[in-house]
Write a protein that holds these residues in place. Structure first.
Motif, PDB file in Angstrom:
ATOM      1  N   GLY A   1      28.008  -3.834  27.537  1.00 47.09           N
ATOM      2  CA  GLY A   1      28.853  -4.167  26.390  1.00 47.09           C
ATOM      3  C   GLY A   1      29.473  -2.925  25.768  1.00 47.09           C
ATOM      4  O   GLY A   1      29.391  -1.805  26.297  1.00 47.09           O
ATOM      5  N   ALA A   2      30.090  -3.090  24.608  1.00 49.36           N
ATOM      6  CA  ALA A   2      30.777  -1.991  23.933  1.00 49.36           C
ATOM      7  C   ALA A   2      29.811  -0.915  23.448  1.00 49.36           C
ATOM      8  O   ALA A   2      30.127   0.275  23.467  1.00 49.36           O
ATOM      9  N   THR A   3      28.627  -1.316  22.997  1.00 50.06           N
ATOM     10  CA  THR A   3      27.675  -0.339  22.464  1.00 50.06           C
ATOM     11  C   THR A   3      26.851   0.321  23.559  1.00 50.06           C
ATOM     12  O   THR A   3      26.271   1.376  23.330  1.00 50.06           O
ATOM     13  N   GLY A   4      26.769  -0.279  24.719  1.00 52.84           N
ATOM     14  CA  GLY A   4      25.983   0.288  25.808  1.00 52.84           C
ATOM     15  C   GLY A   4      24.495   0.019  25.685  1.00 52.84           C
ATOM     16  O   GLY A   4      23.716   0.486  26.496  1.00 52.84           O
ATOM     17  N   LYS A   5      24.113  -0.717  24.642  1.00 54.47           N
ATOM     18  CA  LYS A   5      22.703  -1.064  24.465  1.00 54.47           C
ATOM     19  C   LYS A   5      22.510  -2.516  24.860  1.00 54.47           C
ATOM     20  O   LYS A   5      23.335  -3.369  24.557  1.00 54.47           O
ATOM     21  N   GLY A   6      21.412  -2.800  25.506  1.00 54.72           N
ATOM     22  CA  GLY A   6      21.126  -4.166  25.919  1.00 54.72           C
ATOM     23  C   GLY A   6      20.621  -5.016  24.772  1.00 54.72           C
ATOM     24  O   GLY A   6      20.101  -4.516  23.774  1.00 54.72           O
ATOM     25  N   ASP A   7      20.762  -6.298  24.906  1.00 53.22           N
ATOM     26  CA  ASP A   7      20.302  -7.257  23.904  1.00 53.22           C
ATOM     27  C   ASP A   7      18.850  -7.619  24.215  1.00 53.22           C
ATOM     28  O   ASP A   7      18.576  -8.512  25.011  1.00 53.22           O
ATOM     29  N   VAL A   8      17.933  -6.911  23.587  1.00 60.02           N
ATOM     30  CA  VAL A   8      16.511  -7.110  23.856  1.00 60.02           C
ATOM     31  C   VAL A   8      16.064  -8.489  23.380  1.00 60.02           C
ATOM     32  O   VAL A   8      15.328  -9.201  24.083  1.00 60.02           O
TER      33      VAL A   8
ATOM     34  N   ALA B   1      10.046 -15.230  35.099  1.00 60.74           N
ATOM     35  CA  ALA B   1      10.579 -15.136  33.740  1.00 60.74           C
ATOM     36  C   ALA B   1      10.839 -13.682  33.363  1.00 60.74           C
ATOM     37  O   ALA B   1      11.847 -13.370  32.714  1.00 60.74           O
ATOM     38  N   PHE B   2       9.950 -12.762  33.775  1.00 61.65           N
ATOM     39  CA  PHE B   2      10.172 -11.339  33.515  1.00 61.65           C
ATOM     40  C   PHE B   2      11.440 -10.851  34.213  1.00 61.65           C
ATOM     41  O   PHE B   2      12.225 -10.097  33.643  1.00 61.65           O
ATOM     42  N   CYS B   3      11.631 -11.299  35.458  1.00 62.86           N
ATOM     43  CA  CYS B   3      12.826 -10.902  36.210  1.00 62.86           C
ATOM     44  C   CYS B   3      14.099 -11.410  35.544  1.00 62.86           C
ATOM     45  O   CYS B   3      15.083 -10.667  35.422  1.00 62.86           O
ATOM     46  N   VAL B   4      14.093 -12.648  35.089  1.00 61.32           N
ATOM     47  CA  VAL B   4      15.268 -13.204  34.407  1.00 61.32           C
ATOM     48  C   VAL B   4      15.536 -12.422  33.125  1.00 61.32           C
ATOM     49  O   VAL B   4      16.689 -12.055  32.833  1.00 61.32           O
ATOM     50  N   GLY B   5      14.500 -12.138  32.359  1.00 64.79           N
ATOM     51  CA  GLY B   5      14.667 -11.347  31.135  1.00 64.79           C
ATOM     52  C   GLY B   5      15.217  -9.963  31.417  1.00 64.79           C
ATOM     53  O   GLY B   5      16.088  -9.458  30.705  1.00 64.79           O
ATOM     54  N   TYR B   6      14.741  -9.327  32.481  1.00 61.73           N
ATOM     55  CA  TYR B   6      15.236  -7.998  32.862  1.00 61.73           C
ATOM     56  C   TYR B   6      16.711  -8.054  33.245  1.00 61.73           C
ATOM     57  O   TYR B   6      17.506  -7.212  32.817  1.00 61.73           O
ATOM     58  N   PHE B   7      17.090  -9.044  34.051  1.00 55.77           N
ATOM     59  CA  PHE B   7      18.488  -9.139  34.470  1.00 55.77           C
ATOM     60  C   PHE B   7      19.407  -9.476  33.291  1.00 55.77           C
ATOM     61  O   PHE B   7      20.541  -8.989  33.240  1.00 55.77           O
ATOM     62  N   VAL B   8      18.936 -10.279  32.348  1.00 58.09           N
ATOM     63  CA  VAL B   8      19.732 -10.555  31.156  1.00 58.09           C
ATOM     64  C   VAL B   8      19.921  -9.274  30.351  1.00 58.09           C
ATOM     65  O   VAL B   8      21.018  -8.960  29.877  1.00 58.09           O
ATOM     66  N   TYR B   9      18.857  -8.501  30.226  1.00 57.23           N
ATOM     67  CA  TYR B   9      18.952  -7.235  29.497  1.00 57.23           C
ATOM     68  C   TYR B   9      19.928  -6.280  30.183  1.00 57.23           C
ATOM     69  O   TYR B   9      20.777  -5.669  29.536  1.00 57.23           O
ATOM     70  N   LYS B  10      19.816  -6.146  31.494  1.00 57.65           N
ATOM     71  CA  LYS B  10      20.712  -5.242  32.225  1.00 57.65           C
ATOM     72  C   LYS B  10      22.154  -5.722  32.167  1.00 57.65           C
ATOM     73  O   LYS B  10      23.076  -4.910  32.118  1.00 57.65           O
TER      74      LYS B  10
END
Length: 79
Positions: free
Chosen positions: A30-37, A16-25
């Motif tokens: 995106g346009a803002t360059g910030k990940g969706d935490v 689950a941590f790995c999936v969350g990390y890959f979703v964040y990366k």
């Protein structure tokens, strides 16, 4: 304070941590360059919940009660 995590639960948590990390990366591009935490945490929690439902089950052995089998008659003697 320490507590014991079952091996299956630990593996599911790491996945689950790995999936969350890959979703964040993935959302960092995106346009803002910030990940969706928040999205990453939500996705990781959803994956962990689904994996626990599929693989988690009850991995504990059922321990017979010390009282024994219940009797049909009360044990307060004859009337």
């Amino acid at each position: 304070m320490t507590f014991h995590i079952e091996p299956v639960g630990g593996i599911l948590l790491v996945l689950a941590f790995c999936v969350g990390y890959f979703v964040y990366k993935h959302t960092c591009h995106g346009a803002t360059g910030k990940g969706d935490v928040v999205g990453a945490i939500g996705c990781g929690a959803a994956v962990l919940t689904a994996l626990i439902l599929v693989f988690g089950g009850s991995h504990t052995e059922s321990v017979p009660s010390e009282r024994g089998a219940p009797s049909a008659l009360p044990s307060d003697g004859p009337r």
